[in-house]
Design an enzyme around this catalytic site. Structure first.
Site, short mmCIF file in Angstrom:
data_model
loop_
_atom_site.label_atom_id
_atom_site.label_comp_id
_atom_site.label_asym_id
_atom_site.label_seq_id
_atom_site.Cartn_x
_atom_site.Cartn_y
_atom_site.Cartn_z
N THR A 152 -27.55 -2.17 -18.00
CA THR A 152 -27.38 -3.51 -18.58
C THR A 152 -27.88 -4.63 -17.65
OG1 THR A 152 -25.14 -3.67 -17.69
CG2 THR A 152 -25.38 -2.81 -19.94
N ASP A 153 -28.00 -4.33 -16.35
CA ASP A 153 -28.29 -5.42 -15.40
C ASP A 153 -29.62 -6.12 -15.68
OD1 ASP A 153 -25.93 -4.78 -14.21
OD2 ASP A 153 -26.81 -3.79 -12.46
N THR A 192 -25.58 2.67 -16.75
CA THR A 192 -24.16 3.05 -16.79
C THR A 192 -23.83 3.94 -17.98
OG1 THR A 192 -23.47 1.11 -15.57
CG2 THR A 192 -21.83 2.06 -17.02
N1 ASP Z 1 -25.96 -0.69 -12.57
C1 ASP Z 1 -26.11 -0.44 -13.97
C2 ASP Z 1 -27.55 -0.63 -14.38
O1 ASP Z 1 -27.96 -1.73 -14.74
C3 ASP Z 1 -25.22 -1.30 -14.74
C4 ASP Z 1 -25.19 -0.98 -16.20
O2 ASP Z 1 -25.90 -0.14 -16.73
O3 ASP Z 1 -24.37 -1.62 -16.85
O4 ASP Z 1 -28.28 0.30 -14.36
#
Ligand code: ASP
Length: 358
Positions: A115-116, A43
């Site tokens: 973050t995932d 993200t």
């Molecule tokens: N969908 C994203 C990922 O993990 C979420 C994020 O980066 O917060 O790549």
């Protein structure tokens, strides 16, 4: 002293590697330390319908960053973190270890990441990189073109942290929302909020305040080598996680073993329990040579030696085929078991390795 710190201190004591900045780093104290950013996507790079931002663009978008450190960057991938693979992580760890061996190594390395699955990558790098230079994982909960995007502040604080002598020897860390977590302790515990990360058993290891970076504990006196030698890892065997819940039956466990799983992690109820049917299937898996590690689905607490009667029936104490994950959550226990199997360790050594990290 926390367990990972203890394990690191133990290994470091044997190899006596000082955590003091290298001479070249100390000589440069009057000039800016170098921090290297490896961008992987997530993200923090997302721009909605526009192409994802590159690491170089993320760095260029933060005014004043060059006063904190000399920041270099490279693009490793540009994907959502659900698309990151263990093979990519092996290459990433090898790359960071290569940076450490350069004549003028960076003071610290930052990995921008979705973050995932960030906690899994952080833990993988914590186990496989070692050394004095910190590895900081960061990202964003709000994408770059949204009001209140948190990526720039997270990246700026990560550069401050990576350049800080106080960060040396602490291994891989995760920085989000002004909080610093040790890779081993952190988990993503909220889907959307800015404070999406927590360390249920330990809390944050430190904070990045405007007036400085503050850790709760002093850095270790020596820097430890990695617990897992990434050069020994060629390929990853199948390792899966099995969730337990009311009425869960044996079908999934049996299917995973038939699909070639060499390791299974149980996200057990309470202190690592399963349904009787699942327990019997896990015991069949053990009898077929599958290594079973028992974690839990509660989000906190420990699993010591598993007590599930169906799994343990007739197993001599210390047989080693079922291992408690301690306070490692299922996804962390899976990563450790996967690396242990990929390193070619024998079951008894796998049990020792997993226990040493708890
Ligand atoms: N969908 C994203 C990922 O993990 C979420 C994020 O980066 O917060 O790549």
């Amino acid at each position: 002293m926390r367990p990972t710190t203890r394990a690191r201190a133990f290994v470091a004591a044997i190899l006596s590697v000082s955590c003091a900045p290298p001479a070249s780093f100390a000589q440069q104290a009057s000039v800016r330390p170098r921090v290297h950013v490896i961008a992987t996507g997530g993200t923090i790079s997302n721009m909605g319908n526009d192409p994802r931002r590159t690491g170089a663009e993320l760095v260029a978008g933060i005014p004043g960053l060059d006063q904190v450190a000399e920041v270099t960057s490279e693009q490793f991938s540009n994907v959502a973190s659900g698309a990151v693979t263990q093979e990519m992580l092996r290459d990433l760890a090898t790359k960071i270890r290569g940076l450490q061996k350069e004549a003028n190594p960076p003071a610290g390395v930052i990995v921008t990441h979705g973050t995932d699955t960030m906690e899994e990558t952080a833990f993988f790098l914590d186990l496989t990189v070692g050394g004095c230079a910190p590895v900081i994982l960061t990202g964003a909960m709000r994408q770059a073109n949204w009001a209140g995007a948190d990526g720039p502040a997270n990246l700026l604080n990560s550069v401050r942290l990576a350049a800080s002598p106080d960060a040396r020897g602490r291994g891989a860390m995760l920085l989000m929302n002004d909080e610093v977590f040790l890779a081993r302790e952190v988990t993503k515990s909220n889907t959307t909020r800015l404070n999406a990360f927590s360390a249920p058993e330990a809390g944050p290891a430190g904070v990045t305040d405007p007036d400085g970076i503050f850790f709760r504990a002093p850095p270790p006196a020596t820097c430890a080598p990695p617990l897992v030698d990434i050069d020994r890892v060629e390929s990853f065997a199948r390792v899966d996680i099995v969730y337990s819940y009311i009425s869960a039956d044996s079908a999934l466990v049996d299917a995973l073993v038939d699909a070639g799983a060499r390791g299974l992690v149980v996200a057990g109820v309470g202190r690592g329990g399963t349904t009787p049917s699942q327990g019997r299937a896990l015991r069949r898996a053990v009898d077929r040579g599958v290594i079973v590690v028992v974690s839990n689905r509660t989000g906190g607490g420990r699993v010591g030696r598993p007590t599930n009667p169906e799994i343990l029936r007739d197993l001599p104490v210390g047989a080693g085929a079922t291992i408690g994950a301690g306070d490692l959550n299922p996804q962390k226990a899976r990563m450790l078991l996967s690396l242990a199997l990929a390193s070619g360790l024998k079951p008894a050594d796998i049990a020792t390795l997993i226990t040493s990290v708890q």
